[in-house]
Design an enzyme around this catalytic site. Structure first.
Site, PDB file in Angstrom:
ATOM      1  N   HIS A 183       0.820  -1.209   0.000  1.00  0.00           N
ATOM      2  CA  HIS A 183       0.000   0.000   0.000  1.00  0.00           C
ATOM      3  C   HIS A 183       0.861   1.270   0.000  1.00  0.00           C
ATOM      4  CE1 HIS A 183      -3.261  -2.524   2.282  1.00  0.00           C
ATOM      5  NE2 HIS A 183      -3.274  -2.768   0.972  1.00  0.00           N
ATOM      6  N   PRO A 184       1.778   1.441  -0.940  1.00  0.00           N
ATOM      7  CA  PRO A 184       2.655   2.617  -0.886  1.00  0.00           C
ATOM      8  C   PRO A 184       1.909   3.906  -1.222  1.00  0.00           C
ATOM      9  CG  PRO A 184       3.001   1.445  -2.944  1.00  0.00           C
ATOM     10  CD  PRO A 184       2.061   0.602  -2.121  1.00  0.00           C
TER      11      PRO A 184
END
Length: 515
Positions: free
Chosen positions: A455-456
């Site tokens: 989930h950057p």
């Protein structure tokens, strides 16, 4: 020549392209590095692991992570129409109200974003205060309902936690089944939701297999992009704006290759500095997962999927092939005084090992905490001026001691859930667990086996790289619209927030806020 060129057909880019092209007088070109989303493995939820490290995955990894014993972690990103929404686990989570209010940016509070979440959504529950109906993105209940998933929720309730049947409703706390971006048990990606129904529009052009190398900048304005398609150079011109929707890794990478970013990092590579923006590539945040794997002998895990009867069930829109992986989970606060959850538990009916790249050889259940509010920050920088060279990514997971303190508490809670009666058939044996429940042993396990949960965000943040209208500071005709603009990571999965960003970006552009 197009009015708008959008780089990246992921969650935000697909939504943005569909909305901008609603105006028949607006010519939109959506450029994607990967191919069309025709692979059957995309559309069968239970086969998502077959997409990892395939030709549909950018297949990034981190640099040596100092907080994780110097390990390098696998970082998948979709390289296909739909982007990572075509290879993810389809969990529909928006995050917490506090997340967006904490951004403290005009126009980006929760009350202002909720209409965009609802506009995208076509929830099978129908329209309500918190849910939309009739939008492009189908949202439905889980069609698999593995017995281990139900047992995990029951065990959490036995351990004293609340049940919650709607993590996107009034309260996020509690445990239950996730809603999914599926329709009749099949994956619904940003591509199938926003692009497929609109491919016939004469003013929408979708170019696949184009790896963009740089933004074309003339006299301080972005006027197009240049790259390569099937071995030949290609330039696509934009009369009004270029919008980057290449994600938290791709967008800052392209900006830096184009001379937009920290001068001290790009000038030594021989790249002419167009705008010295130190924030480009900084502020990198992500969620990690600390998996606990419990092998057992019950033949109900995902490795048993794919029998003829399962294929027949999938054709009817239900059965184990509709399993998205982490079917259930829960949101929890490691300290009662926290204003919102800081942990998301995820549970999948399979042995999820080695960053998801290990091949399960026996039946198992995997669950553990995903840490939602990291204080540690990473960065993305250029490794070369060659645009085909992957960037240097370092997340710096657990370099802040407070992150480790929270994670130790979260693992201890997961172990407590594992000891409840409902999970007793499945959790008698722990594979590769902590040596004991001491703080030191749990921390050692965390450093050895934690991985990214993919989930950057944050590398082109509103307030440091782009303004609240998503315009890149110092360059005309250029915006960023994807997860990279989030100043702080949401408490939950990032697909739905990224789509909301694409939806809002379309309105900002249509209202005439010229970049």
């Amino acid at each position: 020549m197009y009015d708008y060129v959008i780089v990246g057909a992921g969650s935000a880019g697909c939504a943005l392209a569909a909305r901008l092209s609603e105006d028949p007088d607006t010519k939109v070109c959506l450029v994607e590095a990967g191919p069309a989303d025709t692979s059957p493995n995309i559309h069968v939820p239970a086969l998502f692991s077959k997409l990892l490290r395939s030709g549909l995955d950018w297949d990034y990894d981190t640099h040596d992570e100092p907080g994780l014993n110097g390990r390098r972690l696998f970082l998948p990103r979709g390289r296909v129409l739909g982007g990572t929404s075509s290879i993810n686990t389809q969990i529909y989570i928006r995050g917490n109200r506090l997340d967006y209010d904490s951004w403290d940016q005009p126009g980006w509070g929760f009350d202002e974003l909720l209409p965009y979440f609802k506009r995208s959504e076509d929830n099978e529950w129908g329209e309500s205060e918190y849910h939309g109906a009739g939008g492009p993105m189908k949202v439905s209940d889980n069609r698999s309902r593995n017995a281990m998933s139900t047992a995990f929720v029951e065990a959490a309730v036995e351990a004293g936690f609340a049940a919650n049947d709607d993590f996107n409703g009034e309260s996020q706390d509690g445990f239950g089944y996730f809603q999914l971006t599926q329709k009749d048990g099949r994956r619904v990606s940003a591509s199938t939701a926003f692009l497929h129904p609109n491919m016939g529009r004469p003013n929408l052009t979708v170019l696949t297999n184009v790896q963009v190398h740089r933004i074309v900048i003339e006299n301080g304005f972005a006027v197009g992009v240049t790259g390569e398609r099937f071995g030949e150079e290609l330039t696509v011109r934009a009369d009004r704006e270029v919008i980057l929707s290449a994600g938290a890794y791709g967008s800052p990478h392209l900006l830096q290759l184009s001379g937009i970013g920290p001068a001290q990092g790009i000038a030594p590579l021989g790249i002419q500095v167009v705008a010295d923006l130190p924030g480009v590539g900084q502020n990198l945040q992500d969620h990690v997962l600390i998996p606990l794997v419990f092998p057992h002998e019950h033949p109900i895990s995902m490795i048993g999927f794919g029998q003829p009867e399962h294929l027949e069930q999938f054709g009817a829109g239900h059965g184990p092939l509709t399993c998205n992986g982490p079917e259930v989970g829960g949101f929890h606060r490691t300290d009662a005084g926290l204003p919102a959850p800081n942990v998301e538990y995820l549970s999948a009916p399979v042995a999820f090992v080695d960053n998801g790249l290990g091949v399960p050889v026996g039946h198992a259940i995997t669950f553990g905490p995903s840490m939602l509010t990291p204080r540690s920050r990473g960065a993305l920088s250029l490794a070369s001026d060659d645009p085909t060279v992957k960037p240097r990514i370092q997340h710096n997971f657990f370099t802040e001691q407070a992150d480790m303190d929270d994670a130790v508490k979260a693992v201890r809670t997961a172990l407590e859930i594992s000891r409840q009666k409902a999970l007793s058939p499945y959790c008698s044996t722990l594979y590769r667990g902590p040596a004991s429940e001491s703080d030191a042993d749990i921390a050692g396990y965390i450093r050895a086996y934690t991985h990214s949960i993919f989930h950057p965000v944050g590398t082109c943040a509103i307030g440091s790289v782009v303004d609240p209208e998503l315009r890149v500071q110092g360059v005309g005709g250029l915006r960023v619209a994807d997860a990279s603009v989030m100043p702080l990571i949401p408490r939950g999965n990032t697909n739905a927030p990224s789509i909301a960003i694409g939806e809002k970006a379309a309105d900002l552009i249509r209202k005439g806020t010229t970049a």
